[in-house]
Structures are given as C-alpha cells and as structure tokens.
Write an enzyme that holds these catalytic residues in place. Sequence first.
Site, PDB file in Angstrom:
ATOM      1  N   ARG A 132       0.836  -1.207   0.000  1.00  0.00           N
ATOM      2  CA  ARG A 132       0.000   0.000   0.000  1.00  0.00           C
ATOM      3  C   ARG A 132       0.869   1.256   0.000  1.00  0.00           C
ATOM      4  NH1 ARG A 132      -0.510   3.750   2.957  1.00  0.00           N
ATOM      5  NH2 ARG A 132       0.180   2.666   4.822  1.00  0.00           N
ATOM      6  N   SER A 133       1.965   1.198   0.746  1.00  0.00           N
ATOM      7  CA  SER A 133       2.808   2.386   0.850  1.00  0.00           C
ATOM      8  C   SER A 133       3.437   2.758  -0.494  1.00  0.00           C
ATOM      9  CB  SER A 133       3.925   2.150   1.864  1.00  0.00           C
ATOM     10  OG  SER A 133       3.725   2.937   2.993  1.00  0.00           O
ATOM     11  N   PHE A 187       8.628  10.967  -2.224  1.00  0.00           N
ATOM     12  CA  PHE A 187       8.269  12.253  -1.619  1.00  0.00           C
ATOM     13  C   PHE A 187       9.149  12.389  -0.387  1.00  0.00           C
ATOM     14  CE2 PHE A 187       5.670  14.683   1.386  1.00  0.00           C
ATOM     15  CZ  PHE A 187       4.938  15.580   0.615  1.00  0.00           C
ATOM     16  N   THR A 204      10.844  14.430   5.448  1.00  0.00           N
ATOM     17  CA  THR A 204      11.446  14.185   6.765  1.00  0.00           C
ATOM     18  C   THR A 204      12.966  14.201   6.699  1.00  0.00           C
ATOM     19  OG1 THR A 204       9.534  12.882   7.377  1.00  0.00           O
ATOM     20  CG2 THR A 204      11.537  12.474   8.624  1.00  0.00           C
ATOM     21  N   GLY A 246      11.365  15.294  12.233  1.00  0.00           N
ATOM     22  CA  GLY A 246      10.309  14.346  11.866  1.00  0.00           C
ATOM     23  C   GLY A 246       8.944  14.980  12.083  1.00  0.00           C
ATOM     24  N   SER A 247       8.542  15.109  13.343  1.00  0.00           N
ATOM     25  CA  SER A 247       7.231  15.686  13.645  1.00  0.00           C
ATOM     26  C   SER A 247       7.166  17.174  13.320  1.00  0.00           C
ATOM     27  CB  SER A 247       6.890  15.481  15.129  1.00  0.00           C
ATOM     28  OG  SER A 247       6.660  14.127  15.377  1.00  0.00           O
ATOM     29  N   GLU A 286       3.782   9.418   8.957  1.00  0.00           N
ATOM     30  CA  GLU A 286       2.704  10.291   8.449  1.00  0.00           C
ATOM     31  C   GLU A 286       1.971  10.971   9.604  1.00  0.00           C
ATOM     32  OE1 GLU A 286       2.816  10.725   5.417  1.00  0.00           O
ATOM     33  OE2 GLU A 286       3.274   8.872   4.339  1.00  0.00           O
TER      34      GLU A 286
HETATM   35  P1  TGC Z   1       0.706  24.715  11.300  1.00  0.00           P
HETATM   36  O1  TGC Z   1       0.802  26.147  11.731  1.00  0.00           O
HETATM   37  O2  TGC Z   1      -0.255  23.834  11.960  1.00  0.00           O
HETATM   38  O3  TGC Z   1       0.470  24.648   9.744  1.00  0.00           O
HETATM   39  C1  TGC Z   1       1.242  25.351   8.804  1.00  0.00           C
HETATM   40  C2  TGC Z   1       0.279  25.645   7.680  1.00  0.00           C
HETATM   41  O4  TGC Z   1      -0.218  24.409   7.155  1.00  0.00           O
HETATM   42  C3  TGC Z   1      -1.643  24.342   7.326  1.00  0.00           C
HETATM   43  N1  TGC Z   1      -1.934  22.973   7.715  1.00  0.00           N
HETATM   44  C4  TGC Z   1      -2.506  22.098   6.903  1.00  0.00           C
HETATM   45  N2  TGC Z   1      -3.020  22.248   5.665  1.00  0.00           N
HETATM   46  C5  TGC Z   1      -3.554  21.168   5.100  1.00  0.00           C
HETATM   47  N3  TGC Z   1      -3.567  19.975   5.709  1.00  0.00           N
HETATM   48  C6  TGC Z   1      -3.046  19.774   6.922  1.00  0.00           C
HETATM   49  N4  TGC Z   1      -3.028  18.568   7.474  1.00  0.00           N
HETATM   50  C7  TGC Z   1      -2.500  20.880   7.589  1.00  0.00           C
HETATM   51  N5  TGC Z   1      -1.908  21.051   8.784  1.00  0.00           N
HETATM   52  C8  TGC Z   1      -1.582  22.340   8.853  1.00  0.00           C
HETATM   53  C9  TGC Z   1      -1.953  25.344   8.398  1.00  0.00           C
HETATM   54  O5  TGC Z   1      -3.280  25.811   8.247  1.00  0.00           O
HETATM   55  C10 TGC Z   1      -0.935  26.421   8.125  1.00  0.00           C
HETATM   56  O6  TGC Z   1      -1.330  27.180   7.018  1.00  0.00           O
HETATM   57  P2  TGC Z   1      -0.955  28.755   6.937  1.00  0.00           P
HETATM   58  O7  TGC Z   1      -1.616  29.215   5.680  1.00  0.00           O
HETATM   59  O8  TGC Z   1      -1.528  29.348   8.180  1.00  0.00           O
HETATM   60  O9  TGC Z   1       0.529  28.803   6.895  1.00  0.00           O
HETATM   61  O10 TGC Z   1       2.138  24.159  11.350  1.00  0.00           O
HETATM   62  P3  TGC Z   1       2.917  23.610  12.545  1.00  0.00           P
HETATM   63  O11 TGC Z   1       4.344  23.871  12.257  1.00  0.00           O
HETATM   64  O12 TGC Z   1       2.317  24.115  13.826  1.00  0.00           O
HETATM   65  O13 TGC Z   1       2.685  22.050  12.365  1.00  0.00           O
HETATM   66  C11 TGC Z   1       1.904  21.393  13.108  1.00  0.00           C
HETATM   67  C12 TGC Z   1       2.031  19.870  12.870  1.00  0.00           C
HETATM   68  C13 TGC Z   1       2.877  19.249  13.964  1.00  0.00           C
HETATM   69  C14 TGC Z   1       0.611  19.400  12.959  1.00  0.00           C
HETATM   70  C15 TGC Z   1       2.617  19.498  11.495  1.00  0.00           C
HETATM   71  O14 TGC Z   1       3.921  19.925  11.380  1.00  0.00           O
HETATM   72  C16 TGC Z   1       2.557  18.004  11.287  1.00  0.00           C
HETATM   73  O15 TGC Z   1       1.557  17.481  10.795  1.00  0.00           O
HETATM   74  N6  TGC Z   1       3.640  17.266  11.626  1.00  0.00           N
HETATM   75  C17 TGC Z   1       3.763  15.869  11.299  1.00  0.00           C
HETATM   76  C18 TGC Z   1       4.592  15.752  10.087  1.00  0.00           C
HETATM   77  C19 TGC Z   1       4.419  14.444   9.403  1.00  0.00           C
HETATM   78  O16 TGC Z   1       3.346  13.885   9.280  1.00  0.00           O
HETATM   79  N7  TGC Z   1       5.512  13.961   8.893  1.00  0.00           N
HETATM   80  C20 TGC Z   1       5.518  12.740   8.158  1.00  0.00           C
HETATM   81  C21 TGC Z   1       6.109  12.982   6.844  1.00  0.00           C
HETATM   82  S1  TGC Z   1       6.171  11.570   5.953  1.00  0.00           S
HETATM   83  C22 TGC Z   1       7.654  11.647   5.142  1.00  0.00           C
HETATM   84  O17 TGC Z   1       8.432  12.530   5.190  1.00  0.00           O
HETATM   85  C23 TGC Z   1       7.899  10.577   4.301  1.00  0.00           C
HETATM   86  S2  TGC Z   1       6.913  10.802   2.924  1.00  0.00           S
HETATM   87  C24 TGC Z   1       5.928   9.513   3.006  1.00  0.00           C
HETATM   88  C25 TGC Z   1       6.726   8.258   2.853  1.00  0.00           C
HETATM   89  O18 TGC Z   1       7.696   8.258   2.043  1.00  0.00           O
HETATM   90  O19 TGC Z   1       6.347   7.263   3.473  1.00  0.00           O
END
Ligand code: TGC
Length: 393
Positions: A87-88, A126, A129, A134-135, A371
């Site tokens: 799936r990934s 993509f 990270t 990470g987070s 994710e």
């Molecule tokens: P924050 O201020 O919350 O948001 C920044 C801007 O983004 C908007 N936003 C979103 N928009 C759409 N969908 C979402 N899920 C959104 N979450 C936030 C938000 O409205 C804001 O927009 P603007 O216009 O005001 O600038 O940002 P924050 O820095 O406070 O972040 C909060 C947090 C922790 C929730 C976010 O950083 C987060 O979700 N962290 C987890 C990161 C994550 O899931 N990492 C996994 C990546 S996977 C990877 O790298 C490998 S790719 C996949 C793979 O290969 O398997």
Amino acid sequence: MAKTASERPDYSHFDDLLTPDERAFRDRVREFVNARVLPRIAGCWEDGTFPMEVVPGLAELGLFGHLPPVHEGLASFELERADAGIRSLVSVHAHLAQGTIQEFGTQEQRERFLPRMGRGELIGAFSLTEPAHGSDPGALEVTARPVPGGYRLDGHKRWATNGTAAGVTIVWARLVDHPDVQGATGARAIRAFLVEAGTPGFTPRAIDRKLSFRVSASSEIFFDGCVVPEANRLPGVTGLGSALKCLNEARYGIVWGVAGAATASFEEALSYSRVREQFGRPIAAFQLTQSKLASMYGAVVQSMLLALHLGRLKQRDALHHTDVSLGKLVNVRHALDVARTARTVLGGIGILDTSVSLRHAANLETELTYEGTDEVHQLILGRHLTGLDAFRG
Ligand code: TGC
C-alpha cells in the site's frame, strides 16, 4: 455471515454501503492481491525487498491514476490486507508524488512526468522528513540556493518510501537567498523540487536492518551540490502548508489500509481458533478466545465504517484534515490492538512467517509513527477541539 462475490465475508453488511461500481472495482483489486501479491509476500518480507514485478499489474488496475476517494480507499484496504509495504508504494507514488505534481506543478511538468508515472514506468517518491526533523518538518534544514538556471540542493533526508526505486523524487527544501522568500521565515520558506534519478549530487540509500516495513524501500537521501533546473521547481508550493496538504492524501490511505491489516489478522485468528484444539476442544469454544474475537471483530467493523464515512466526506469535498487525523489515530490503534491480539490466539505459530498477524503488527508499529505520530494526531485533535496549540507551549 454474508459472503461477497469474491467469497470473502461481508462484515455487518458493509458491502450494502458500496455502489455496484465500487464493489466491482474492489473485487478486481482483491483478486489481483490474492493471485499476485499474497503468494510472494512472505518471501519479500524475508528478503527485505519490494516485488517490483507487480508494479505493471498495479498500474493496469488503475491505481496510479486519479480514483474517486472510496475506490482509492478500498484499494488501500485490499493492498494492505497483503502488506503495508505494498500500500505504501502505491500511496507514496500515486497520492504523494503524482498528487503533488498534479496539484502544484506546471502543465509542462504534468505532461513530462504523469503519463509515465501512470503506467508505472517511472516511480515517484516524496521526501520531507530529515534525521533531525520528523514531527516538526517546519524546521527542516535541506537548502535550495539559486544558481544560474536553477537551484543547488544540499543536506540530508530520511525515511523517503520508494527513495531508491524512484525515477523522480519530490524534495522539500528551505529556499534561501531568493526574492520569493524574502522576509519569509521558518515554514513559509519551504518549497518543493523535482529531482530525477541520476542527477549528480543526489544519492539515495536503502535503510537496512528494519524490523518493520521490510517490504518497503525506505531510504535516506544525501544532497551534495545537487543542481536541478528552474523547470523542476513546483511553482504552486507556498510553504509547509502545501506539504501538509499532500500528506492528508497519504494519511487518508492509511485510515483504510490499516483496516485491511486488521481484517487479515482477525481472519487468521478466527480460522485458526476453529481448528486448534486444546483440552479436547477447539480453542474457539473457550470464552476467553471468544472475548478476543468479539473485540477484534468490533474493531474491524468500526474501522471500516469510519474509513467509509471519511471517504464519503472526501467525495463531497467536506473532509477536513482534522477528520483525517481522527481516522489515522483511531484506526491505527484499533489495528495494532487487533494484530497483537490475533497473535496471542495463534500461540507459538504466531511467531512464524507462515502466519501474518505479527508481520502486520510489526508494520503497524511503523504506521503508529509515520505520516504524523500518534502523539501528533492527538495534539492536532486537541488543538481542533480546544483552539489551543500544545505544540509550541
Ligand atoms: P501549522 O501552523 O499547523 O500549519 C502550517 C500551515 O499548514 C496548514 N496545515 C494544513 N493544511 C492542510 N492539511 C493539513 N493537514 C494541515 N496542517 C496544517 C496550516 O493551516 C498552516 O497554514 P498557513 O496558511 O496558516 O501557513 O504548522 P505547525 O508547524 O504548527 O505544524 C503542526 C504539525 C505538527 C501538525 C505538522 O507539522 C505536522 O503534521 N507534523 C507531522 C509531520 C508528518 O506527518 N511527517 C511525516 C512525513 S512523511 C515523510 O516525510 C515521508 S513521505 C511519506 C513516505 O515516504 O512514506
């Protein structure tokens, strides 16, 4: 219990909630998974390899093109019933890589990459990270600096699925010394670039010795003076929000996928409990086993219904990213409970690779983290419910 056309149980009349077209599509994916993926998955796990020979079949099923949300979810469910690594690959290739090009790319970029990606001739990755981020991807450190005709990328990425297999990788980097980001700090200076395999200074490397996601090409990537042309910058990207928007797509796939892993584990435990005898009767006859089976069954049905509910919301463009966080949080937890419980029903044979539950449980440990970790999704929901941001104190 009702049986579907493809001879699998239909829990709680779930199939009644699908359209004939959705059921037919799901059954096509199911048959492919049963015939082509399941027979090779234990070997791939043992070897730590992805079965690239199934990629053309996945493309023929239409999994590398745009699908309606419930179709996409049902496919994720079936693929992960085999293994989360399958799936990934599809999720990262189709929903993260193709989806990002479609959403944020130019028409020229779409024409250059998407047709080959749709046929599975070019795999996408993509890369957001980093080892230290990470987070909190808003703090990422890979830089993109302007050079004549393009950008020079430097730094180190980690945990890019498909990284070593990809012909094109979407790289999220901090744009510096460029008029577009003058005055922009932190997450607002993040942009995305298409990096093609073989570009000098671009070195993906497989992450080995994994105890989970062994069927997935998890990679780190080193950038050392890697120059990409201006034509490879995704112009629609305006900051971290663009990356998070893309991640919603992958998280949505997880909501469905883990329900598939839970189902496979539950079914394994149920069928084993009927044939395994102890104290002169099948273990299925013991109340403690039935209690486990009832809990697993409840978790499976709840997960499927939540996934379908989110799919229907997505279909009418009413899915908020906090709904996706809810689904990811709840369904991964359910699936992990089910897979671990199923292993206990299997007893000793549950640790052999002829059983599937422990493999799913190991994969689900990754899914609890990637994710968006379980903790991140709790805090996203906490912020949604209270209006208070607990990330930054
Ligand atoms: P924050 O201020 O919350 O948001 C920044 C801007 O983004 C908007 N936003 C979103 N928009 C759409 N969908 C979402 N899920 C959104 N979450 C936030 C938000 O409205 C804001 O927009 P603007 O216009 O005001 O600038 O940002 P924050 O820095 O406070 O972040 C909060 C947090 C922790 C929730 C976010 O950083 C987060 O979700 N962290 C987890 C990161 C994550 O899931 N990492 C996994 C990546 S996977 C990877 O790298 C490998 S790719 C996949 C793979 O290969 O398997």
